[in-house]
Design a protein around this motif. Sequence first.
Motif, PDB file in Angstrom:
ATOM      1  N   LEU A 181      61.134  37.526 -39.894  1.00  0.00           N
ATOM      2  CA  LEU A 181      60.863  36.686 -41.062  1.00  0.00           C
ATOM      3  C   LEU A 181      59.350  36.636 -41.224  1.00  0.00           C
ATOM      4  CD1 LEU A 181      63.466  35.453 -39.412  1.00  0.00           C
ATOM      5  CD2 LEU A 181      63.401  33.770 -41.247  1.00  0.00           C
ATOM      6  N   HIS A 209      65.335  31.049 -49.132  1.00  0.00           N
ATOM      7  CA  HIS A 209      64.023  30.526 -48.715  1.00  0.00           C
ATOM      8  C   HIS A 209      62.857  31.280 -49.355  1.00  0.00           C
ATOM      9  CE1 HIS A 209      65.474  27.820 -45.452  1.00  0.00           C
ATOM     10  NE2 HIS A 209      66.506  28.653 -45.461  1.00  0.00           N
ATOM     11  N   SER A 233      66.840  35.209 -46.897  1.00  0.00           N
ATOM     12  CA  SER A 233      65.665  35.647 -47.646  1.00  0.00           C
ATOM     13  C   SER A 233      65.660  35.058 -49.055  1.00  0.00           C
ATOM     14  CB  SER A 233      65.642  37.178 -47.726  1.00  0.00           C
ATOM     15  OG  SER A 233      64.559  37.620 -48.518  1.00  0.00           O
ATOM     16  N   TRP A 273      52.476  37.121 -51.712  1.00  0.00           N
ATOM     17  CA  TRP A 273      52.880  38.463 -51.302  1.00  0.00           C
ATOM     18  C   TRP A 273      52.395  39.506 -52.293  1.00  0.00           C
ATOM     19  CZ3 TRP A 273      53.945  40.475 -46.911  1.00  0.00           C
ATOM     20  CH2 TRP A 273      54.464  39.675 -45.885  1.00  0.00           C
ATOM     21  N   GLY A 320      56.015  35.189 -43.156  1.00  0.00           N
ATOM     22  CA  GLY A 320      55.437  34.157 -44.013  1.00  0.00           C
ATOM     23  C   GLY A 320      53.960  34.387 -44.266  1.00  0.00           C
ATOM     24  N   LEU A 359      58.991  28.211 -42.574  1.00  0.00           N
ATOM     25  CA  LEU A 359      59.351  29.480 -41.948  1.00  0.00           C
ATOM     26  C   LEU A 359      60.301  29.245 -40.778  1.00  0.00           C
ATOM     27  CD1 LEU A 359      58.806  32.573 -41.923  1.00  0.00           C
ATOM     28  CD2 LEU A 359      56.974  32.103 -40.288  1.00  0.00           C
ATOM     29  N   VAL A 394      61.623  34.231 -48.657  1.00  0.00           N
ATOM     30  CA  VAL A 394      60.795  34.774 -47.581  1.00  0.00           C
ATOM     31  C   VAL A 394      61.323  36.165 -47.232  1.00  0.00           C
ATOM     32  CG1 VAL A 394      62.243  33.666 -45.815  1.00  0.00           C
ATOM     33  CG2 VAL A 394      59.919  34.383 -45.248  1.00  0.00           C
ATOM     34  N   ALA A 402      61.482  40.015 -50.676  1.00  0.00           N
ATOM     35  CA  ALA A 402      61.979  38.715 -51.128  1.00  0.00           C
ATOM     36  C   ALA A 402      62.036  38.649 -52.645  1.00  0.00           C
ATOM     37  CB  ALA A 402      61.100  37.594 -50.572  1.00  0.00           C
ATOM     38  N   MET A 408      52.947  29.170 -47.445  1.00  0.00           N
ATOM     39  CA  MET A 408      54.229  28.750 -46.897  1.00  0.00           C
ATOM     40  C   MET A 408      53.980  27.989 -45.600  1.00  0.00           C
ATOM     41  SD  MET A 408      57.582  31.010 -45.824  1.00  0.00           S
ATOM     42  CE  MET A 408      59.210  30.219 -45.836  1.00  0.00           C
ATOM     43  N   HIS A 453      54.700  31.361 -52.827  1.00  0.00           N
ATOM     44  CA  HIS A 453      54.822  32.285 -51.704  1.00  0.00           C
ATOM     45  C   HIS A 453      54.980  33.723 -52.183  1.00  0.00           C
ATOM     46  CE1 HIS A 453      56.860  33.740 -47.804  1.00  0.00           C
ATOM     47  NE2 HIS A 453      55.584  33.580 -47.560  1.00  0.00           N
TER      48      HIS A 453
END
Length: 230
Positions: free
Chosen positions: A193, A114, A111, A66, A195, A204, A116, A84, A199, A62
């Motif tokens: 949040l 997870h 954050s 990003w 995602g 999420l 995220v 994150a 993910m 994940h």
Amino acid sequence: MTLTLTVADEVRALVPGFTPLAVEARGLVNGPSDATSSALLDDAARRLAARLDGRAPHEDQHVAAWREAYSAFGAKPSRTRNSAEALARRALADGGLPRINLLVDAYNAVSVAHLVPVGGEDTDRIRGGMRLLRATGTEPFVTAAGGREVVEHPEAGEVVWCDDEGVTCRRWNWRQGVRTRLTERSVNALFLLEGLAPMPLTALEAAGAELAETLEKLSPGARITVHGPA
């Protein structure tokens, strides 16, 4: 949702698979970080370490997604890290995670646990709806430098969150502005949040549910609503 939340088509075309989830909260009680919020952050750091199992944060799928998203709009992900990844690196470092205030600690813990990006905005300071778009480069962004507020501008084409008064967060989720950030006086908030594929939506949603549960414990009687992916 009291506030409108929109994602521009140009952003969805740039990074397919982006999924925002919102947690709206009213009647919150904020205050200085305490033993409870500190424990949330310590637990999140332990969960992160177990999840990574010796890997660096950017090796997580994940977080890697990003990095690709940042590269897509011209940012250098190894220098301007998504929120994150930046928090995860601090969680694993000797100094650990910063303690800011109860609400910020709560969403930072989610954050980190997870992996995220999560942001929190004071809804009483937002003007109009929240929009994720590619900047023209003229939008004002109020930040802090040298102990005082200064106005900067995003780069043209940069992905930013903004409202009717200007940018609220630069480079997607890299740096939040001071105008809408959560302070100890904040009572109403919108938590975002964010995602990306790969993910799963269920992951999420689990992060959103955990944040909602934490907020309810920190602020009994607060009105918490989780809004599905936009």
